[in-house]
Design a protein around this motif. Sequence first.
Motif, PDB file in Angstrom:
ATOM      1  N   ALA A 143       0.866  -1.264  -0.107  1.00  0.00           N
ATOM      2  CA  ALA A 143      -0.040  -0.236   0.095  1.00  0.00           C
ATOM      3  C   ALA A 143       0.922   1.282  -0.119  1.00  0.00           C
ATOM      4  CB  ALA A 143      -0.848  -0.047   1.103  1.00  0.00           C
ATOM      5  N   LEU A 144       2.078   0.984   0.471  1.00  0.00           N
ATOM      6  CA  LEU A 144       3.036   2.455   0.698  1.00  0.00           C
ATOM      7  C   LEU A 144       3.963   2.353  -0.392  1.00  0.00           C
ATOM      8  CD1 LEU A 144       3.403   4.628   2.698  1.00  0.00           C
ATOM      9  CD2 LEU A 144       5.609   3.369   3.419  1.00  0.00           C
ATOM     10  N   PRO A 145       3.971   3.386  -1.172  1.00  0.00           N
ATOM     11  CA  PRO A 145       4.855   3.467  -2.556  1.00  0.00           C
ATOM     12  C   PRO A 145       6.435   2.957  -2.075  1.00  0.00           C
ATOM     13  CG  PRO A 145       3.780   5.539  -2.319  1.00  0.00           C
ATOM     14  CD  PRO A 145       3.441   4.801  -0.933  1.00  0.00           C
ATOM     15  N   PRO A 146       6.991   2.328  -2.751  1.00  0.00           N
ATOM     16  CA  PRO A 146       8.317   1.707  -2.533  1.00  0.00           C
ATOM     17  C   PRO A 146       9.386   2.832  -2.548  1.00  0.00           C
ATOM     18  CG  PRO A 146       7.695   1.222  -4.820  1.00  0.00           C
ATOM     19  CD  PRO A 146       6.497   1.570  -4.070  1.00  0.00           C
ATOM     20  N   GLY A 147      10.100   2.746  -1.462  1.00  0.00           N
ATOM     21  CA  GLY A 147      11.421   3.593  -1.391  1.00  0.00           C
ATOM     22  C   GLY A 147      11.024   4.870  -0.756  1.00  0.00           C
ATOM     23  N   LEU A 171      16.117  18.397   5.314  1.00  0.00           N
ATOM     24  CA  LEU A 171      17.205  18.355   6.173  1.00  0.00           C
ATOM     25  C   LEU A 171      17.959  17.195   6.316  1.00  0.00           C
ATOM     26  CD1 LEU A 171      15.610  20.436   9.432  1.00  0.00           C
ATOM     27  CD2 LEU A 171      17.095  21.078   7.378  1.00  0.00           C
ATOM     28  N   GLY A 172      17.234  16.068   5.671  1.00  0.00           N
ATOM     29  CA  GLY A 172      17.832  14.791   5.746  1.00  0.00           C
ATOM     30  C   GLY A 172      17.535  13.947   4.606  1.00  0.00           C
ATOM     31  N   GLY A 173      18.323  12.668   4.436  1.00  0.00           N
ATOM     32  CA  GLY A 173      17.955  11.927   3.539  1.00  0.00           C
ATOM     33  C   GLY A 173      18.624  12.101   1.968  1.00  0.00           C
ATOM     34  N   GLU A 174      18.311  11.454   0.942  1.00  0.00           N
ATOM     35  CA  GLU A 174      18.977  11.855  -0.301  1.00  0.00           C
ATOM     36  C   GLU A 174      18.712  13.211  -0.873  1.00  0.00           C
ATOM     37  OE1 GLU A 174      17.930   8.501  -3.014  1.00  0.00           O
ATOM     38  OE2 GLU A 174      18.186   7.111  -1.597  1.00  0.00           O
ATOM     39  N   GLY A 175      17.713  13.849  -0.249  1.00  0.00           N
ATOM     40  CA  GLY A 175      17.369  15.259  -0.832  1.00  0.00           C
ATOM     41  C   GLY A 175      17.855  16.273   0.011  1.00  0.00           C
ATOM     42  N   ALA A 176      18.813  16.035   0.883  1.00  0.00           N
ATOM     43  CA  ALA A 176      18.948  17.007   1.939  1.00  0.00           C
ATOM     44  C   ALA A 176      19.707  18.333   1.126  1.00  0.00           C
ATOM     45  CB  ALA A 176      20.224  16.372   2.753  1.00  0.00           C
ATOM     46  N   GLY A 177      19.205  19.481   1.652  1.00  0.00           N
ATOM     47  CA  GLY A 177      19.816  20.605   1.143  1.00  0.00           C
ATOM     48  C   GLY A 177      18.698  21.147  -0.146  1.00  0.00           C
ATOM     49  N   SER A 182       4.596  28.441  10.790  1.00  0.00           N
ATOM     50  CA  SER A 182       5.471  29.500  10.542  1.00  0.00           C
ATOM     51  C   SER A 182       6.832  29.131  10.388  1.00  0.00           C
ATOM     52  CB  SER A 182       5.427  30.371  11.701  1.00  0.00           C
ATOM     53  OG  SER A 182       6.155  30.002  13.113  1.00  0.00           O
ATOM     54  N   GLU A 183       7.608  30.234   9.758  1.00  0.00           N
ATOM     55  CA  GLU A 183       8.843  30.109   9.271  1.00  0.00           C
ATOM     56  C   GLU A 183       9.834  29.618  10.212  1.00  0.00           C
ATOM     57  OE1 GLU A 183      10.377  33.554   7.320  1.00  0.00           O
ATOM     58  OE2 GLU A 183       8.480  33.857   6.012  1.00  0.00           O
ATOM     59  N   GLY A 184      10.515  28.697   9.911  1.00  0.00           N
ATOM     60  CA  GLY A 184      11.555  28.048  10.973  1.00  0.00           C
ATOM     61  C   GLY A 184      11.212  26.850  11.632  1.00  0.00           C
ATOM     62  N   ASP A 185       9.705  26.594  11.587  1.00  0.00           N
ATOM     63  CA  ASP A 185       9.294  25.314  11.995  1.00  0.00           C
ATOM     64  C   ASP A 185       9.816  23.955  11.287  1.00  0.00           C
ATOM     65  OD1 ASP A 185       7.622  26.698  13.886  1.00  0.00           O
ATOM     66  OD2 ASP A 185       5.725  26.470  12.828  1.00  0.00           O
ATOM     67  N   THR A 186      10.075  22.989  11.995  1.00  0.00           N
ATOM     68  CA  THR A 186      10.636  21.778  11.419  1.00  0.00           C
ATOM     69  C   THR A 186       9.311  20.648  11.406  1.00  0.00           C
ATOM     70  OG1 THR A 186      12.649  22.159  12.365  1.00  0.00           O
ATOM     71  CG2 THR A 186      12.078  19.839  11.556  1.00  0.00           C
ATOM     72  N   LEU A 187       9.310  20.405  10.196  1.00  0.00           N
ATOM     73  CA  LEU A 187       8.161  19.317   9.956  1.00  0.00           C
ATOM     74  C   LEU A 187       8.505  18.067   9.338  1.00  0.00           C
ATOM     75  CD1 LEU A 187       6.136  21.521   7.526  1.00  0.00           C
ATOM     76  CD2 LEU A 187       5.588  21.268   9.882  1.00  0.00           C
ATOM     77  N   VAL A 188       7.940  16.946   9.547  1.00  0.00           N
ATOM     78  CA  VAL A 188       8.194  15.640   9.082  1.00  0.00           C
ATOM     79  C   VAL A 188       7.470  15.535   7.752  1.00  0.00           C
ATOM     80  CG1 VAL A 188       8.273  13.137   9.402  1.00  0.00           C
ATOM     81  CG2 VAL A 188       8.652  14.552  11.487  1.00  0.00           C
ATOM     82  N   LEU A 189       8.211  15.142   6.680  1.00  0.00           N
ATOM     83  CA  LEU A 189       7.833  15.070   5.197  1.00  0.00           C
ATOM     84  C   LEU A 189       7.837  13.752   5.006  1.00  0.00           C
ATOM     85  CD1 LEU A 189       9.893  18.100   3.881  1.00  0.00           C
ATOM     86  CD2 LEU A 189       7.776  18.170   4.631  1.00  0.00           C
ATOM     87  N   THR A 190       6.963  13.172   3.977  1.00  0.00           N
ATOM     88  CA  THR A 190       7.196  12.008   2.993  1.00  0.00           C
ATOM     89  C   THR A 190       7.971  12.396   1.792  1.00  0.00           C
ATOM     90  OG1 THR A 190       4.918  12.398   2.030  1.00  0.00           O
ATOM     91  CG2 THR A 190       5.047  11.132   4.445  1.00  0.00           C
ATOM     92  N   ARG A 191       8.819  11.414   1.456  1.00  0.00           N
ATOM     93  CA  ARG A 191       9.622  11.343   0.284  1.00  0.00           C
ATOM     94  C   ARG A 191       9.220  10.271  -0.670  1.00  0.00           C
ATOM     95  NH1 ARG A 191      14.380   9.937  -2.389  1.00  0.00           N
ATOM     96  NH2 ARG A 191      15.457  11.588  -3.629  1.00  0.00           N
ATOM     97  N   ASP A 192       8.481  10.421  -1.733  1.00  0.00           N
ATOM     98  CA  ASP A 192       8.102   9.340  -2.410  1.00  0.00           C
ATOM     99  C   ASP A 192       9.131   9.362  -3.640  1.00  0.00           C
ATOM    100  OD1 ASP A 192       7.139   7.152  -4.160  1.00  0.00           O
ATOM    101  OD2 ASP A 192       5.123   8.518  -4.510  1.00  0.00           O
ATOM    102  N   GLY A 241       8.392  11.634 -12.613  1.00  0.00           N
ATOM    103  CA  GLY A 241       8.939  13.150 -12.998  1.00  0.00           C
ATOM    104  C   GLY A 241      10.150  13.328 -11.744  1.00  0.00           C
ATOM    105  N   GLY A 242      10.144  12.321 -10.899  1.00  0.00           N
ATOM    106  CA  GLY A 242      11.268  12.651  -9.881  1.00  0.00           C
ATOM    107  C   GLY A 242      10.635  12.491  -8.295  1.00  0.00           C
ATOM    108  N   PRO A 243      11.320  12.413  -7.545  1.00  0.00           N
ATOM    109  CA  PRO A 243      11.071  12.618  -6.047  1.00  0.00           C
ATOM    110  C   PRO A 243       9.848  13.518  -5.720  1.00  0.00           C
ATOM    111  CG  PRO A 243      13.226  12.116  -5.929  1.00  0.00           C
ATOM    112  CD  PRO A 243      13.017  12.487  -7.353  1.00  0.00           C
ATOM    113  N   THR A 244       8.950  13.216  -4.982  1.00  0.00           N
ATOM    114  CA  THR A 244       7.916  14.266  -4.515  1.00  0.00           C
ATOM    115  C   THR A 244       7.676  14.345  -2.916  1.00  0.00           C
ATOM    116  OG1 THR A 244       6.033  12.667  -4.460  1.00  0.00           O
ATOM    117  CG2 THR A 244       6.353  14.190  -6.590  1.00  0.00           C
ATOM    118  N   TYR A 245       7.418  15.480  -2.597  1.00  0.00           N
ATOM    119  CA  TYR A 245       7.488  15.648  -0.940  1.00  0.00           C
ATOM    120  C   TYR A 245       6.070  16.037  -0.495  1.00  0.00           C
ATOM    121  CZ  TYR A 245      12.486  15.419  -0.988  1.00  0.00           C
ATOM    122  OH  TYR A 245      13.737  15.035  -0.966  1.00  0.00           O
ATOM    123  N   ALA A 246       5.581  15.647   0.555  1.00  0.00           N
ATOM    124  CA  ALA A 246       4.365  16.017   1.346  1.00  0.00           C
ATOM    125  C   ALA A 246       4.345  16.061   2.681  1.00  0.00           C
ATOM    126  CB  ALA A 246       3.288  15.080   0.682  1.00  0.00           C
TER     127      ALA A 246
END
Length: 425
Positions: free
Chosen positions: A66-70, A107-113, A130-140, A145-150
């Motif tokens: 059910a979860l996209p691979p990678g 901030l981390g993983g293959e797409g860091a920066g 607000s600006e400066g907040d840290t979130l947890v993202l999903t990277r598909d 067309g390349g990795p997408t974030y949400a």
Amino acid sequence: MSSHAHSHGPDPDAPPPTEEALGRRRRAVWLMLLLLVPVGLATVIGLVALWPSGEPTRAELAAEQALPPGTTYPDGRIVSVETFDCGVDPDPTAPPQTCATAVVEVLGGEGAGDFEQIDMPPEVVAAGVSEGDTLVLTRDASAEGGPTYAFYDYARDTPIIVLAVAFAVVVGVVARLRGLASLLGLAFAFFVLLQFMLPGLLSEDSPTLVSLVGSAAIMFVVLYLAHGFTARTTTALVGTLFGLTMVAVMGSLAVSAARLTGLTSDDAFTLQRFDPTLDFSGLVLAGVVVAGLGVLNDVTITQASAIWQLHEVSPEMTWRELYTRGMAVGRDHIASTVYTIVFAYAGAALPLLLLLEIYATPVWTLVTSAALAEEVIRTLVGAIALVLAVPVTTAAGAFFAKAADTQAGAATERSLTALRARFAR
């Protein structure tokens, strides 16, 4: 003020026990081990026989599909955020809804920066971003067309780590070595829960058997680690194992009689989608067993401590006198613990209780509905086992305390000591 002093250990200001008292304790432990050693061996055999193979279960395989691979979950820091109105309700009286588009730095993983743009729903914006907040993202990584974030969740590392460290420091400072030992016991309990019980509950093994074996293993280690290898702790272990057995028996009967399906939450329905063959009624019973661990431990160790303190102060007390005085303490503990169980449930189920408040359905109909009956039965079964564990622990403590005073108790200790020496050769 209640006569029950809530203590899980000996009074630090009390005089040290006499050699005669220590001898009685040792003899009592030997006697109780005649009962506990077979139970301990059965627990070890159960752990070996039921230990998960490591192969993915049906539910885990379905979740992977059910979860996209990678898919990974890197952190991202908000660089800029722009809000906009996203309300679609045609009702002009409906409250406005505000969504947002944010640019985040990965901030981390293959797409860091990298800098990525993500959309955030109104409930997230309403909680504050607000600006400066840290979130947890999903990277598909497999998206076209390349990795997408949400957006996935808020990053809560700092408050959780700070509270965990504060908890460990407070426990260590106040309870000292015993507190640190209890933390080690807690770590062992989580190890058993994560490595044995949860994978076992997802397998084809009996949920009742898995939860009982895992809970017994936790209690054997946690009680002795936190409270020491003493007559008091061994007495508490006898009462705790009895309570767990009662929870399993009564829970099984109650779940069957009430026809609880276990499918009363979104999480349960998600599990069913991943593996429809799971025994969800059995999972309800397993939850009852695990939920009773902490409270049973609390009650039985206090009762055992009361009995042994009474016996050492007045060794001439008869079994009946010890039991009667110990139950005077136990009744106070029962009264306070019953409130603890009910209010703990009420706090955890507050949103559900609020829904019940606004429904026009009759109260009794709601109480007996699937959504609430599962929690009501879980609470009642745990409370009944808890109450019954008090007289059983008290009776066991009084029995072994008096049995240790007899010549039979001394003879048992000598026989077992000789047997242990023979095996040591």
